[in-house]
Scaffold this active site. Structure first.
Site, PDB file in Angstrom:
ATOM      1  N   GLU A 167      -7.283 -45.154 -44.594  1.00  0.00           N
ATOM      2  CA  GLU A 167      -7.458 -46.464 -45.218  1.00  0.00           C
ATOM      3  C   GLU A 167      -8.928 -46.855 -45.325  1.00  0.00           C
ATOM      4  O   GLU A 167      -9.348 -47.465 -46.326  1.00  0.00           O
ATOM      5  CB  GLU A 167      -6.676 -47.527 -44.437  1.00  0.00           C
ATOM      6  CG  GLU A 167      -5.176 -47.479 -44.646  1.00  0.00           C
ATOM      7  CD  GLU A 167      -4.485 -46.362 -43.880  1.00  0.00           C
ATOM      8  OE1 GLU A 167      -3.333 -46.028 -44.203  1.00  0.00           O
ATOM      9  OE2 GLU A 167      -5.120 -45.818 -42.945  1.00  0.00           O
TER      10      GLU A 167
ATOM     11  N   HIS B 261       5.383 -52.057 -39.348  1.00  0.00           N
ATOM     12  CA  HIS B 261       5.711 -52.138 -40.776  1.00  0.00           C
ATOM     13  C   HIS B 261       6.249 -53.510 -41.149  1.00  0.00           C
ATOM     14  O   HIS B 261       7.040 -53.651 -42.093  1.00  0.00           O
ATOM     15  CB  HIS B 261       6.744 -51.067 -41.153  1.00  0.00           C
ATOM     16  CG  HIS B 261       6.269 -49.662 -40.966  1.00  0.00           C
ATOM     17  ND1 HIS B 261       6.325 -49.029 -39.754  1.00  0.00           N
ATOM     18  CD2 HIS B 261       5.714 -48.784 -41.831  1.00  0.00           C
ATOM     19  CE1 HIS B 261       5.831 -47.801 -39.876  1.00  0.00           C
ATOM     20  NE2 HIS B 261       5.450 -47.631 -41.128  1.00  0.00           N
TER      21      HIS B 261
END
Length: 325
Positions: free
Chosen positions: A60, A130
């Site tokens: 990321e 998540h």
């Protein structure tokens, strides 16, 4: 108008933007032929080629750094962070580079063509890695815009506006609505202005404010309240940074009460900033303390997801308590 779900609306917005802007590229983990983990970019590599929609390594920080570089050269860069929970490795690149690029160069350079797309929030039994809602982390960083849609029509118009905005934008997508939210969406190209809240329903007793997936929750809570004679004004904030103080203050001046609902934890959540500003703007009009109905101050709990969520019943009880204060 065409009926579609939120994923379809996002995919259509990306396709429209890429067709109109040959400098636009999309990249991220598995966004190419696979179409992303939720299929938001499905078919775009086939439509526009591997040079304009492509996969990145699983990094990321690298995705964000690469995005900054592309945007600084005048490209329209749309980067996908596969889950908002994984945006934290990219945090330095976003808050120290993306947000400050224009400022530190004295407006000689910018990364205004940069948009980060990322699915956020719970409700899908995703557990603590998540399910998080990290929008407030970015609202204290001048130079970034933060946008969250509530339905397919809003997602398409707000995403097109985000991609074309001359500032870097983080576009949080409520993933539990990806397929669950279905509605009429205007055909073709259109934008919804950033920085403007929308009054969904007029009311006189209390202002109820939320954004993203929580809009559906507060609407159901307000339906319950209406049956008990409480008139609720419902507002979707839509853009979290910069947020529309004027619209919220005007509503609270009328109703005298405010309830803010968001999925992120209570402490440090953006509801606190809204409450502080509105009590300053509307102090003499307030009939009761400003109420916050938010997630718990815990890691997002898989087994206790239902207890964690600021749901319809918690919101309904808070509306009654605020009105009867």
């Amino acid at each position: 108008m065409a009926q579609m779900n939120m994923l379809h609306a996002i995919n259509e917005a990306l396709s429209i933007a890429m067709t109109a802007d040959e400098r636009m590229v999309i990249f991220g983990e598995d966004v190419g032929h696979f179409g992303g983990v939720f299929r938001a970019t499905s078919g775009l590599q086939e439509q526009f080629g591997r040079d304009r929609c492509f996969n990145t390594p699983l990094t990321e920080q690298g995705i964000a750094g690469f995005a900054n570089g592309l945007a600084s050269y005048g490209m329209t860069a749309v980067a996908e962070i596969q889950f908002a929970d994984y945006i934290f490795p990219a945090f330095d690149q976003i808050v120290n580079e993306s947000a400050k690029f224009r400022y530190r160069s004295g407006n000689q350079f910018d990364v205004g063509g940069l948009t980060f797309r990322t699915p956020y929030g719970g409700g899908i039994a995703g557990g603590h890695y998540h399910s998080q809602s990290p929008e407030a982390y970015f609202t204290q960083t001048p130079g970034l815009k933060v946008v969250i849609p509530r339905n397919p029509e809003q997602a398409k118009g707000l995403l097109l506006a985000s991609i074309r905005d001359p500032n870097p934008v983080i576009f949080f997508e409520p993933k539990r609505l990806y397929r669950a939210s279905v509605g009429e969406v205007p055909a073709g190209d259109y934008v919804i202005e950033l920085g403007k809240a929308q009054v969904i329903k007029q009311g006189s007793d209390i202002t109820v404010l939320a954004w993203g997936a929580q809009m559906e929750i507060v609407e159901k809570a307000c339906e319950r309240a209406e049956k008990e004679g409480i008139s609720c004004e419902i507002i979707d904030l839509r853009t979290i940074a910069p947020w529309d103080v004027e619209t919220i203050a005007k509503s609270v001046t009328k109703t005298g009460r405010l309830l803010i609902n968001h999925e992120a934890p209570l402490t440090g959540g953006f509801a606190g900033e809204i409450a502080a500003t509105i009590q300053q703007e509307c102090f003499l009009s307030l009939e009761s303390p400003i109420s916050r109905v938010c997630g718990l101050d815990t890691p997002y709990p898989l087994v206790h997801e239902k207890e964690y969520m600021p749901d319809e019943l918690k919101t309904f009880e808070a509306i009654k308590a605020t009105v009867s204060f």
